[in-house]
Write a protein that holds these residues in place. Structure first.
Motif, PDB file in Angstrom:
ATOM      1  N   PHE A   1      41.651  44.604  54.352  1.00  0.00           N
ATOM      2  CA  PHE A   1      41.205  45.360  53.194  1.00  0.00           C
ATOM      3  C   PHE A   1      40.048  44.631  52.525  1.00  0.00           C
ATOM      4  N   ARG A   2      39.204  45.417  51.885  1.00  0.00           N
ATOM      5  CA  ARG A   2      38.213  44.853  50.972  1.00  0.00           C
ATOM      6  C   ARG A   2      38.489  45.501  49.616  1.00  0.00           C
ATOM      7  N   ALA A   3      38.688  44.684  48.611  1.00  0.00           N
ATOM      8  CA  ALA A   3      38.911  45.165  47.253  1.00  0.00           C
ATOM      9  C   ALA A   3      37.603  45.018  46.481  1.00  0.00           C
ATOM     10  N   TYR A   4      37.238  46.073  45.763  1.00  0.00           N
ATOM     11  CA  TYR A   4      36.038  46.068  44.933  1.00  0.00           C
ATOM     12  C   TYR A   4      36.468  46.176  43.478  1.00  0.00           C
ATOM     13  N   GLY A   5      35.784  45.479  42.591  1.00  0.00           N
ATOM     14  CA  GLY A   5      36.182  45.603  41.204  1.00  0.00           C
ATOM     15  C   GLY A   5      35.173  45.086  40.213  1.00  0.00           C
TER      16      GLY A   5
ATOM     17  N   LYS B   1      40.781  36.839  27.252  1.00  0.00           N
ATOM     18  CA  LYS B   1      41.056  38.218  27.680  1.00  0.00           C
ATOM     19  C   LYS B   1      40.380  38.473  29.013  1.00  0.00           C
ATOM     20  N   ARG B   2      41.093  39.203  29.869  1.00  0.00           N
ATOM     21  CA  ARG B   2      40.565  39.580  31.186  1.00  0.00           C
ATOM     22  C   ARG B   2      41.007  41.003  31.464  1.00  0.00           C
ATOM     23  N   HIS B   3      40.033  41.900  31.639  1.00  0.00           N
ATOM     24  CA  HIS B   3      40.313  43.298  31.966  1.00  0.00           C
ATOM     25  C   HIS B   3      39.709  43.563  33.345  1.00  0.00           C
ATOM     26  N   ALA B   4      40.560  43.914  34.314  1.00  0.00           N
ATOM     27  CA  ALA B   4      40.087  44.115  35.694  1.00  0.00           C
ATOM     28  C   ALA B   4      40.419  45.512  36.189  1.00  0.00           C
ATOM     29  N   SER B   5      39.424  46.142  36.787  1.00  0.00           N
ATOM     30  CA  SER B   5      39.598  47.423  37.466  1.00  0.00           C
ATOM     31  C   SER B   5      39.268  47.186  38.928  1.00  0.00           C
ATOM     32  N   ILE B   6      40.185  47.579  39.822  1.00  0.00           N
ATOM     33  CA  ILE B   6      40.073  47.189  41.227  1.00  0.00           C
ATOM     34  C   ILE B   6      40.477  48.366  42.127  1.00  0.00           C
ATOM     35  N   ASN B   7      39.730  48.538  43.212  1.00  0.00           N
ATOM     36  CA  ASN B   7      40.058  49.537  44.237  1.00  0.00           C
ATOM     37  C   ASN B   7      40.090  48.850  45.593  1.00  0.00           C
ATOM     38  N   ASP B   8      41.079  49.214  46.423  1.00  0.00           N
ATOM     39  CA  ASP B   8      41.201  48.653  47.771  1.00  0.00           C
ATOM     40  C   ASP B   8      40.708  49.657  48.804  1.00  0.00           C
ATOM     41  N   LEU B   9      39.980  49.150  49.780  1.00  0.00           N
ATOM     42  CA  LEU B   9      39.473  49.961  50.872  1.00  0.00           C
ATOM     43  C   LEU B   9      39.962  49.350  52.180  1.00  0.00           C
TER      44      LEU B   9
END
Length: 157
Positions: free
Chosen positions: A102-106, A120-128
């Protein structure tokens, strides 16, 4: 004694780049305890749908993460900075225990305290899902990403 993690805010573009690379190197160690020390004791995260508070929860979260995400390799890149905040984009590659890659983009938004610890850490991530032949991140897992290894922009990501 107050913990400090230079560079300290307010960040310039140059010091933000140093901070981003230090975070990348820490996360690539896959050492939850080491990574947790870059955060305030009461740091607050949103990571996908997980909400994490404090170093103890950070260590538990990262331990679970790296037990699932094998052969993890991450590249972070500065997107923007202002004052005590940094925005980054990132991609990482990993495989699961069945050998699927997988490659995760965020994107992440970070806010630091006056001592350079992330509060503070806000992460939005999508896996491909990717084929092993499509991997782009190659370096020895026992060391940080080499200086000559391309970054995200150079890789077209």
């Amino acid at each position: 004694m107050t913990e400090q993690r230079p560079p300290l805010p307010p960040f310039t573009e140059a010091t933000a780049i140093l901070k981003v690379r230090a975070a990348e190197d820490g996360w690539n160690s896959c050492d939850p305890q080491r990574v947790s020390l870059a955060y305030t004791p009461d740091s607050r995260w949103r990571n996908r749908a997980d909400f994490v508070v404090g170093r103890e929860e950070i260590v538990a979260f990262l331990s679970r993460k790296w037990a699932r995400e094998l052969d993890y390799r991450l590249i972070k890149e500065l997107w923007a900075t202002a004052g005590n905040r940094i925005a980054v984009r990132f991609a990482y590659e990993y495989r699961d225990d069945s050998g699927n890659w997988f490659r995760a983009y965020g994107n992440e938004n970070w806010e630091f305290d006056e001592n350079g610890l992330m509060a503070k850490r806000h992460a939005s991530i999508n896996d491909l899902p990717i084929r092993e032949a499509d991997r782009k991140f190659f370096w020895d897992r026992s060391a940080p990403r080499p200086a000559g290894h391309p970054g995200l922009s150079e890789l077209g990501l």
